[in-house]
Design an enzyme around this catalytic site. Sequence first.
Site, PDB file in Angstrom:
ATOM      1  N   GLU A 307      41.421  47.216  26.700  1.00 48.92           N
ATOM      2  CA  GLU A 307      41.038  48.490  26.069  1.00 48.92           C
ATOM      3  C   GLU A 307      39.940  48.373  25.014  1.00 48.92           C
ATOM      4  O   GLU A 307      39.556  49.389  24.421  1.00 48.92           O
ATOM      5  CB  GLU A 307      42.263  49.179  25.449  1.00 48.92           C
ATOM      6  CG  GLU A 307      43.364  49.482  26.442  1.00 48.92           C
ATOM      7  CD  GLU A 307      44.603  50.060  25.800  1.00 48.92           C
ATOM      8  OE1 GLU A 307      45.352  50.770  26.491  1.00 48.92           O
ATOM      9  OE2 GLU A 307      44.829  49.798  24.596  1.00 48.92           O
ATOM     10  N   GLU A 373      45.996  50.914  33.750  1.00 49.58           N
ATOM     11  CA  GLU A 373      47.392  50.904  33.327  1.00 49.58           C
ATOM     12  C   GLU A 373      47.897  52.321  33.086  1.00 49.58           C
ATOM     13  O   GLU A 373      47.397  53.046  32.249  1.00 49.58           O
ATOM     14  CB  GLU A 373      47.605  50.050  32.078  1.00 49.58           C
ATOM     15  CG  GLU A 373      46.719  50.368  30.891  1.00 49.58           C
ATOM     16  CD  GLU A 373      47.037  49.495  29.694  1.00 49.58           C
ATOM     17  OE1 GLU A 373      47.926  49.878  28.906  1.00 49.58           O
ATOM     18  OE2 GLU A 373      46.405  48.445  29.553  1.00 49.58           O
TER      19      GLU A 373
END
Length: 697
Positions: A307, A373
Amino acid sequence: GNPNGGQGGDGQIAKNVTMQFTPGWDWIQPVRDRNTGIWDEVSITTTGSVKVEHPYVITKVPGARIPSGNQKDALVKATVELENTSAHTQSGSVVCETDGKRLTQTVVLSPGEHKTVTFEEITIKNPRLWWPNGIGRQELYDMNIFFNQNDGISDSHSTRYGIREITSEKDPTTGGRKFYVNGQPIYMTGGNYIASDWLLRLSPERYRAEVRFHAEMNVRMIRVWGGALLERPEFYDACDEYGILVFQDLWGTGDCNGAWEDPMKKDSRERRWEYPDNHTLFLRSVEDQVKMIRNHPSLCLWCGGNEWPLAEDIDETLKNTLFPRLDPERLYTSFSTDTLFTRNAIGGVGDGPYGIQEPEWFFTFRSTPFNPEAGSVGSPEIESMREMMTDEELAGFPRPGRRTHIAWQHHKDLGYRDHLERYGDVTDIEAYSKYAQVVNYDQYRSFMEGWASRMWEWYTGILIWKTQNPWTSLRGQMYDWFLDVNASFYGTKKGCEPLHPQYNIVGKQVELVNTALSTHRVSVKASLYKPDGSTIWEKIEAATIKANSVNRMFSIPLPEDIEGVYFLKLELEEEGRLITDNIYWLTTTPKNYRGLADLPQVKPEVKATLEKEGDQYTGTILLTADKNISFFNRLKVFDKESGKRILPVHYSDNYITLMPGDKKEIQLQFSSRLAEDRIEIVIDSWTSERLICPITR
């Protein structure tokens, strides 16, 4: 900052080159010793004066291939590093052997010299290609490289590789990264993998069981998440053998490395951008690990961090220098939601969400085109919960209007909102677990079917958060730390079938999904059933489904004379042979499935065989229904003397629903040193008391 809990504690763990989840995360408690001590194998090897190191194998598969038939040529090129460890000049020949071919080069090395040798490119005739799970076979080759001197072999190195070529592009239609294997587009389904064990008690056997579970779920990719570690070679060996592509993060997370402001963290966001403290050590560690696993055909791509990118100078070095030098054939993306990899369609950091959803949501919400995800629930089976918590703690299960026992918070329960109560009153832990499993199945089947419904239109791939846990957690898992599967596993398995009939619960329509590479001429039969097992509607339609495509087929009517639960069964046949079926429990009263409790009590006829060879057991269970519906039958294997489960067990199917007259054969396999007469196979069912299977040996 708080050094324990949160997402990586106070973030100080990321100042080191290490596994970041050990201060705690929202799915695990803190590990007290963090990552201290020697945890991997330590060995000493001896060589002659010339050392052979770090072979690198590149394979090229020109054109678009299919798994069957004769193949056009493929190309294999290898390099190897040689080091003269002596104070004298060394001469000899370096030899590469593979596929019956032998290449030789004469080499002279000055004292202390380190040299990279490049072998002539090899043409492989009619190569045995490596394919991902559900596409084709996972063929593997051996290569042996050794340095030969007059007095014998100074050193040698053997490696295993697969002949395949992976390329990718940013898909112009969806905005997601689209991967090609051997020239063919591959729709990616998979899961995030944290670590095999939170205390790093790693073993080839556990790795193999976990990777095999992923293959059995019909997924094609594992993402090794950036808050953990790069796994040991045995993990990638298993991925090679089972056809599971690997999305490999390095050691970095947005939580610890400064993706956002976080009052739990000790250092400022800007300071965390600079983590870790020793950039040279980080890059040397990456180089070491890249050389360790780059020959695995399962390794698909490298990712800097979860991320959020790594420190700017580290990221630039990886992107422009290290990977072009060490592994130029693979994609490197700076972070998991980088625009190079996907398009952020949902805001935030571009991934998630992580909680339970209405099944319809998966068909209507347009997510990131390759979401690295997104996850949901995953409560384990009752036996695992009893090993995790005491009776008192279990009795404090979550329910509306009552305080939950703190043990559930300790084990990171995610919560099911009101989804369990839709099936009945949750009066005890047995009811909680029973309802959780049927919700798990429906949640993940809807998850994977909703994404597949928009394959290539909205999506190029989806990775579940998560498929496993490295400790005794209550959330986000297809199988638990004890290696016992739950119904999430089989909902995912069903939704990810390569050739799959499914019901779009929003469009009220049958869809046919083909994520493999062949065209199929099939028929799809849809049948609606009352709870008493009587058929109220049927339709059969032929279809030709091309490779990598979705067919929208016929509509399913809403039953007019039923109030409450009813069933839809889809059957897919090809050339008169049943390929698969897919059974849904539906309702005319929204969000109310309590009528399942009123199904007639019925025991399926059971025939079981079991054979043992060494410590390996294989068995077959044949279930046959009578005129009634036998709902949600869960097979389990126990030691009949101790009452303990035997784990892991690999079942070809589980949580099985049989419509009237159905027969279903299930294969199972497990390893145990127990004598045959101590093995007990049972069935827990919604429509009968526990059954003990009579076993023919």
